[in-house]
Write a protein that holds these residues in place. Structure first.
Motif, short mmCIF file in Angstrom:
data_model
loop_
_atom_site.label_atom_id
_atom_site.label_comp_id
_atom_site.label_asym_id
_atom_site.label_seq_id
_atom_site.Cartn_x
_atom_site.Cartn_y
_atom_site.Cartn_z
N VAL A 9 0.86 -1.18 0.00
CA VAL A 9 0.00 0.00 0.00
C VAL A 9 0.90 1.23 0.00
N ASP A 10 0.61 2.18 -0.85
CA ASP A 10 1.38 3.42 -0.89
C ASP A 10 0.97 4.33 0.27
N SER A 11 1.91 5.13 0.72
CA SER A 11 1.67 6.11 1.77
C SER A 11 0.65 7.13 1.28
N GLN A 12 -0.16 7.65 2.21
CA GLN A 12 -1.09 8.71 1.88
C GLN A 12 -0.38 10.07 1.83
N GLU A 13 0.83 10.09 2.33
CA GLU A 13 1.62 11.32 2.35
C GLU A 13 2.29 11.54 0.99
N PRO A 14 2.67 12.79 0.69
CA PRO A 14 3.34 13.06 -0.58
C PRO A 14 4.67 12.31 -0.74
N MET A 15 5.35 12.06 0.40
CA MET A 15 6.60 11.29 0.38
C MET A 15 6.41 10.03 1.19
N GLY A 16 7.06 8.97 0.77
CA GLY A 16 6.97 7.73 1.53
C GLY A 16 8.09 6.79 1.15
N PHE A 17 8.14 5.69 1.84
CA PHE A 17 9.13 4.66 1.60
C PHE A 17 8.38 3.35 1.51
N SER A 18 8.63 2.56 0.49
CA SER A 18 7.90 1.31 0.35
C SER A 18 8.75 0.27 -0.36
N VAL A 19 8.23 -0.94 -0.40
CA VAL A 19 8.84 -2.02 -1.17
C VAL A 19 7.88 -2.38 -2.30
N ARG A 20 8.41 -2.90 -3.36
CA ARG A 20 7.58 -3.23 -4.52
C ARG A 20 6.84 -4.54 -4.34
N LEU A 21 5.61 -4.56 -4.80
CA LEU A 21 4.81 -5.77 -4.82
C LEU A 21 5.54 -6.83 -5.63
N GLY A 22 5.61 -8.04 -5.09
CA GLY A 22 6.29 -9.13 -5.78
C GLY A 22 7.78 -9.23 -5.50
N SER A 23 8.31 -8.29 -4.72
CA SER A 23 9.73 -8.33 -4.39
C SER A 23 10.06 -9.56 -3.55
N HIS A 24 11.26 -10.08 -3.75
CA HIS A 24 11.77 -11.20 -2.96
C HIS A 24 12.96 -10.71 -2.16
N TYR A 25 13.05 -11.14 -0.91
CA TYR A 25 14.17 -10.78 -0.05
C TYR A 25 14.72 -12.05 0.59
N LEU A 112 9.11 6.28 8.81
CA LEU A 112 10.07 7.33 8.52
C LEU A 112 9.50 8.64 9.04
N ARG A 113 10.11 9.18 10.07
CA ARG A 113 9.62 10.43 10.67
C ARG A 113 9.77 11.56 9.65
N GLN A 114 8.68 12.31 9.48
CA GLN A 114 8.69 13.46 8.57
C GLN A 114 8.16 14.68 9.30
N ARG A 115 8.68 15.81 8.99
CA ARG A 115 8.36 17.05 9.68
C ARG A 115 6.86 17.37 9.71
N ASP A 116 6.18 17.32 8.61
CA ASP A 116 4.79 17.77 8.55
C ASP A 116 3.76 16.64 8.61
N VAL A 117 4.17 15.47 9.04
CA VAL A 117 3.26 14.33 9.13
C VAL A 117 2.80 14.19 10.57
N ARG A 118 1.50 14.04 10.77
CA ARG A 118 0.94 14.01 12.11
C ARG A 118 1.03 12.63 12.78
N VAL A 119 1.19 11.57 12.02
CA VAL A 119 1.25 10.24 12.60
C VAL A 119 2.65 10.00 13.17
N ASP A 120 2.69 9.80 14.49
CA ASP A 120 3.97 9.51 15.11
C ASP A 120 4.19 7.99 15.15
N LEU A 121 5.30 7.58 15.72
CA LEU A 121 5.64 6.16 15.76
C LEU A 121 4.58 5.36 16.50
#
Length: 162
Positions: A9-25, A112-121
C-alpha cells in the motif's frame, strides 16, 4: 526460504518509503519480518527457521543473542527496531495468524519520521497492529495473539498495545 511481498500500500503522504509488490528478499536477520516469522512459531519450526537464517546471513549471528531477541519479540507481540538496511527508518512488523499453530505471515511497515506528518511512531504502531488483527481475523484466527503464549488462540492481549 525467501520473503515475498504479496501486498503493498502506498503512503497517503506526498513522500513515503515502500517495497515493490512481488519483491523477494533473502530470509536473513536484516529484515524485521524474519524475526516475527520465527518468533511466533512452534519450537521445532523455530529451530529450522533459525538454521535457515544462519545459513543465509553474510555474517554468522550470535545464536544466543538471536534467541534472546526472538523471545523479546514474542513477549512484546511485534518487532520494532531501526532498520539495518535503510538509515533513519524504523521497521515495524506484526505477525499474521490463521487457524494454524504459528504465524502464517507478517505485516510490515517502515516508519520514517517526517516534519509535517501528524502520525507519530506510536500511531503507526497502533494502526499496523490493528490492521494485523483484522487480517488475522479474516484468515481465521480465533482471537488476537497473546504475547508470550505458544498457542495464538489463548489470551486476550491485543497486538499493538504497549
Amino acid at each position: 526460504q525467501r520473503i515475498l511481498v504479496v501486498a503493498q500500500v502506498d503512503s497517503q503522504e506526498p513522500m513515503g518509503f515502500s517495497v515493490r509488490l512481488g519483491s523477494h528478499y533473502p530470509f536473513r536477520g536484516d529484515r524485521g519480518s524474519v524475526f516475527v516469522l520465527i518468533a511466533f512459531q512452534p519450537a521445532e519450526v523455530q529451530a529450522s527457521l533459525i538454521a535457515e537464517l544462519i545459513a543465509n546471513s553474510p555474517r554468522r549471528p550470535d545464536v544466543r543473542a538471536l534467541r534472546v531477541q526472538l523471545a523479546k519479540v514474542r513477549q512484546r507481540g511485534w518487532y520494532e527496531a531501526p532498520s539495518e538496511v535503510v538509515g533513519g527508518v524504523i521497521e515495524l512488523s506484526f505477525p499474521l495468524f490463521s487457524g494454524e499453530a504459528g504465524a502464517v505471515g507478517a505485516l510490515a511497515s517502515p516508519y520514517l519520521r517526517q516534519r509535517d506528518v501528524r502520525v507519530d511512531l506510536a500511531g503507526a504502531r497502533a494502526a499496523l497492529g490493528g490492521a494485523a488483527q483484522e487480517i488475522s481475523a479474516s484468515l481465521g484466527a480465533a482471537r488476537p495473539h497473546a504475547a508470550g503464549r505458544s498457542d495464538h488462540r489463548a489470551g486476550s492481549r491485543k497486538l499493538g498495545q504497549k
